[in-house]
Design an enzyme around this catalytic site. Structure first.
Site, PDB file in Angstrom:
ATOM      1  N   GLU A 313       0.821  -1.209   0.000  1.00  0.00           N
ATOM      2  CA  GLU A 313       0.000   0.000   0.000  1.00  0.00           C
ATOM      3  C   GLU A 313       0.855   1.260   0.000  1.00  0.00           C
ATOM      4  O   GLU A 313       0.614   2.184   0.772  1.00  0.00           O
ATOM      5  CB  GLU A 313      -0.952  -0.012   1.208  1.00  0.00           C
ATOM      6  CG  GLU A 313      -1.885  -1.210   1.196  1.00  0.00           C
ATOM      7  CD  GLU A 313      -2.930  -1.211   2.303  1.00  0.00           C
ATOM      8  OE1 GLU A 313      -2.658  -0.669   3.380  1.00  0.00           O
ATOM      9  OE2 GLU A 313      -4.024  -1.769   2.075  1.00  0.00           O
ATOM     10  N   ASP A 387      -8.208  -9.049   4.171  1.00  0.00           N
ATOM     11  CA  ASP A 387      -7.971  -7.958   5.103  1.00  0.00           C
ATOM     12  C   ASP A 387      -8.977  -7.901   6.235  1.00  0.00           C
ATOM     13  O   ASP A 387      -9.906  -7.101   6.176  1.00  0.00           O
ATOM     14  CB  ASP A 387      -7.992  -6.627   4.334  1.00  0.00           C
ATOM     15  CG  ASP A 387      -7.458  -5.490   5.181  1.00  0.00           C
ATOM     16  OD1 ASP A 387      -6.962  -5.763   6.279  1.00  0.00           O
ATOM     17  OD2 ASP A 387      -7.532  -4.336   4.726  1.00  0.00           O
ATOM     18  N   GLU A 415     -12.357  -2.224  12.364  1.00  0.00           N
ATOM     19  CA  GLU A 415     -12.396  -1.525  11.080  1.00  0.00           C
ATOM     20  C   GLU A 415     -13.526  -2.034  10.180  1.00  0.00           C
ATOM     21  O   GLU A 415     -14.236  -1.244   9.565  1.00  0.00           O
ATOM     22  CB  GLU A 415     -11.045  -1.695  10.371  1.00  0.00           C
ATOM     23  CG  GLU A 415     -11.021  -1.102   8.975  1.00  0.00           C
ATOM     24  CD  GLU A 415      -9.679  -1.262   8.273  1.00  0.00           C
ATOM     25  OE1 GLU A 415      -8.738  -1.856   8.859  1.00  0.00           O
ATOM     26  OE2 GLU A 415      -9.564  -0.795   7.129  1.00  0.00           O
TER      27      GLU A 415
HETATM   28  O1  GCW Z   1      -6.884  -2.981   6.648  1.00  0.00           O
HETATM   29  C1  GCW Z   1      -6.051  -2.143   5.939  1.00  0.00           C
HETATM   30  C2  GCW Z   1      -6.382  -0.801   6.471  1.00  0.00           C
HETATM   31  C3  GCW Z   1      -5.227   0.161   6.440  1.00  0.00           C
HETATM   32  C4  GCW Z   1      -4.037  -0.529   7.087  1.00  0.00           C
HETATM   33  C5  GCW Z   1      -3.696  -1.766   6.282  1.00  0.00           C
HETATM   34  C6  GCW Z   1      -2.550  -2.550   6.898  1.00  0.00           C
HETATM   35  C7  GCW Z   1      -2.335   0.440   8.443  1.00  0.00           C
HETATM   36  O2  GCW Z   1      -7.477  -0.280   5.777  1.00  0.00           O
HETATM   37  O3  GCW Z   1      -5.609   1.310   7.148  1.00  0.00           O
HETATM   38  O4  GCW Z   1      -2.935   0.327   7.194  1.00  0.00           O
HETATM   39  O5  GCW Z   1      -4.800  -2.621   6.251  1.00  0.00           O
HETATM   40  O6  GCW Z   1      -2.839  -3.476   7.638  1.00  0.00           O
HETATM   41  O7  GCW Z   1      -1.408  -2.240   6.654  1.00  0.00           O
END
Ligand code: GCW
Length: 722
Positions: A313, A387, A415
């Site tokens: 990311e 995720d 989240e």
């Molecule tokens: O779940 C996603 C989140 C990001 C997060 C990423 C990760 C810290 O939306 O906010 O970044 O995973 O775990 O690196």
């Protein structure tokens, strides 16, 4: 806090304070460590008879905390002062200590039993000392004594019989670590409980009482590490200016057995070191990290090590220089190795230039690196391959890298499970992953055995939880968020505890031991996660939430700059059906699992329905176990989720008067919001998917309240946690 305060009340409060009686607003600040007087009269009598004095010798900072905890805990729970002494002169002496700190413990010659407790474990025994009944909390180390102390108090808090104690407890996992996604400006990524606890501006001079209360709460559940900073890292925390602040926090946490870790931004040598490159093969870069590590250790002698998110990311990493994850991890591992530090290298990677199924990418990148990491590296893997979704099958990397210690990363902050407004007890979710069978070495090769090191004989083991803690008075925003923090610690210590057991413990300590409260609250908690799955992503759907802030439904999200950040990429709904084909005819992500798992999940008939649309693109009229078509089942599941929330609401309503007013009202209002959000999810998703299925919502189900257009136009502003 205290609402509707009148002048008379204030006078009354002042009088009570003057008498030393406990006056506490039930605002949730005390977490599960409330120590209110035991309600059950016969238990209270038992405790008063069996705990008449305490002998805790030795004076390390950790033992001083244990002593304070016992004094405070017993005073509160027994409703009377329990004296501390030096000689066991009467029945009911509670002795706590190590053989080194306490001659009385040494005298008991606990030998092999104590040996089994290791560095952090403890024994709690009912025994005879000088011919009199006593209790002993014994450990090899001071921190073991503190952990044992909390365990002993927990028994009293939950009204357990203590007449014949024979507890022997040691953690199954070595590193039990919270990951704070806290930024230096005090915002918290995916945080729904206010701002970061770390008040960087006033550190190192000002040690907020909150730091100590935080450490105490963690110690009470055996958490022994904290990563202070966000994995989307800022190199500034590695500068001297911040390291002195980090050191102040480490000093505050140390007596509670908590080590501090930091996230290492891979490009730090460029950003704060003035180098031209961060290439892990460059000797100047390697030296920079060695020097940096030495500098950190000069401030924090027991610094735990680094957590790294690299080439994920948009974060920099070794691949920027044509190197792989092991090259990056090993460079950092070499830097912290002389002082005994570790590196937790995350496997949460996927590439926007890579057209392959995102679920496959971590395995594709990491599996070939098995056996190439240094001994002090752990690869930290999220429970599932996408995720932290409300439900995911276990990550295929578990069991796939036998030569590498694999660490679990759970997300405690919600989240994807309703953020700060939804009650979702996560123990069943954590447990589901831990108990999943990877079949890596035959049947019974559970994920739990991978991460506790028993499957592949690793000494270095770890588990991380992305924290849900912030500056909110009750720490976690939603009061029930506390149960998830609690659960993480308890499971990290002993992953064999059941979700029901953990819930019951938490309820008893947080509310009361009365069965007429424990049972209904436990029922609510036990259905809550399944409710969320039902109204958000039933039958294996995933990643269909609102864009970027991830709040609310967004199954229509498409056409973004990266396909794997859209919802249509994941649900693949069309006129024929819905779901992501991950079998041989699709992305074949299934091939990353062991053959028995492939076989089970790969066959639409044997694939558990909860993962159906995760692995298969299924026709709308496909018949499910219930006898319903897929479309109808989807409608029923979404509706069931809403009904389950309503059930939770009525259960909670029945507790009015049995739970204090303040926390009752807090939970009641949040459940109301949860019901609205559940309906929002149900209606938005069903209306949207109906544009593909072209089938009616069964007539016995509640009709959507608004049009699809209405839901698609909702645009919540300033959602926290981004
Ligand atoms: O779940 C996603 C989140 C990001 C997060 C990423 C990760 C810290 O939306 O906010 O970044 O995973 O775990 O690196």
């Amino acid at each position: 806090m205290i609402r509707k305060t009148t002048p008379t009340l204030i006078v009354l409060l002042m009088l009570l304070l003057g008498t030393g009686l406990p006056v506490q607003a039930e605002d949730g600040y005390r977490l599960w460590l409330r120590y209110d007087k035991v309600q059950d009269a016969s238990r209270l009598q038992q405790y008063r008879q069996q705990v008449t004095e305490v002998i805790l010798e030795g004076n390390s900072p950790t033992l001083a905390i244990a002593k304070r905890e016992l004094a405070q805990g017993l005073r509160g729970l027994l409703g009377q002062e329990v004296p501390f002494g030096q000689k066991a002169t009467k029945a009911g002496t509670l002795i706590a200590g190590t053989p080194a700190s306490s001659p009385l413990v040494a005298q008991l010659q606990l030998g092999d039993k104590l040996k089994a407790a290791g560095d952090e474990g403890y024994l709690i025994l009912t025994t005879q000392l000088n011919g009199r009944n006593s209790h002993v909390i014994a450990a090899n180390t001071d921190i073991g004594v503190l952990y044992g102390t909390f365990h002993f108090l927990r028994l009293l808090q939950s009204s357990q019989d203590i007449t014949k104690l024979a507890v022997s407890s040691a953690p199954k996992i070595q590193h039990r670590v919270l990951n704070h996604w806290d930024n230096l400006d005090r915002t918290v990524e995916r945080g729904y409980a206010g701002f970061s606890l770390w008040d960087w501006h006033r550190l190192p001079g000002y040690i907020d009482q909150r730091y100590l209360d935080y450490a105490r709460a963690n110690a009470s559940i055996g958490i022994n590490g904290t990563v202070l900073t966000n994995v989307n890292a800022n190199a500034l925390v590695l500068t001297k200016e911040y390291l002195v602040k980090v050191a102040a926090l480490a000093d505050a946490f140390r007596p509670y057995g908590i080590k501090v870790y930091l996230t290492a931004r891979f490009s730090a040598p460029i950003e704060i070191g003035g180098l031209k490159t961060a290439d892990p093969h460059e000797p100047t870069v390697q030296q920079w990290w060695k020097d940096k590590a030495a500098e950190i250790y000069s401030h924090v002698p027991d610094f735990g090590g680094f957590l790294v998110k690299a080439n994920s990311e948009g974060q920099p990493g070794p691949q920027n220089y044509g190197r792989n994850h092991a090259d990056g991890a090993n460079m950092l591992a070499d830097a912290v190795a002389p002082q005994g530090g570790i590196v937790m290298w995350r496997a949460f990677v996927y590439d926007d230039k890579e057209p392959d199924d995102r679920a496959k990418q971590a395995y594709t990148e990491f599996k070939p690196l098995d056996g190439t990491f240094r001994k002090n590296v752990m690869v930290q893997v999220k429970n599932g391959a996408i995720d932290f979704q409300p439900r995911e099958p276990f990550h295929p990397l578990f069991g796939a890298m036998p030569k590498t210690p694999i660490m679990m990363e759970f997300q405690i902050t919600q989240e994807y499970l309703g953020q700060g407004t939804n009650l979702a007890y996560l123990a069943p979710m954590f447990q589901e992953t831990l108990e999943a069978d990877t079949h890596a070495k035959g049947k019974g090769s559970t994920v739990a055995k991978v991460i506790d090191g028993t499957l592949d004989k690793h000494q270095l083991t770890g588990i991380a939880g992305v924290a849900n803690i912030g500056t909110d008075r009750n720490w976690t925003g939603h009061l029930f968020g506390q149960s998830n923090w609690y659960t993480f610690g308890r499971l990290a210590w002993n992953h064999q505890l059941s979700s029901e057991e953990i819930a019951a413990e938490w309820i008893k300590m947080t509310f009361t031991s009365n069965a007429n409260v424990v049972m209904p609250v436990q029922n609510m908690m036990m259905t809550s996660r399944e409710a969320v799955v039902n109204y958000m992503t039933p039958l294996g759907l995933h990643h269909i939430m609102g864009w970027s802030h991830h709040y609310g439904p967004g199954p229509w999200i498409k056409d973004k700059h990266r396909a794997d950040w859209t919802s249509v990429y994941y649900h693949r709904a069309d006129e024929q059906g819905i779901g992501f084909d991950r079998t041989k005819t699709g992305s074949n992500a299934l091939a990353q699992y062991a053959p028995p798992v492939q076989k089970q999940f790969g066959n639409i008939k044997t694939c558990p329905e909860e993962f159906l649309l995760w692995f298969h693109h299924v026709k709308w009229d496909h018949k499910l176990k219930s006898g319903r078509t897929l479309w109808n089942e989807l409608c029923y599941r979404y509706s069931e989720g809403v009904d389950q929330v309503r059930q939770m609401q009525s259960t909670w309503a029945s507790l009015e008067g049995k739970v204090d007013e303040e926390r009752f009202a807090h939970v009641q209002s949040l459940l109301k919001i949860q019901e609205q959000e559940a309906k929002w999810w149900r209606d938005a998703c069903l209306l949207y998917f109906q544009t593909f299925s072209k089938r009616p919502i069964p007539s016995d189900l509640e009709k959507p309240a608004e049009t699809l257009e209405y839901y698609m136009n909702l645009d919540p502003k300033f959602v926290p946690g981004i």
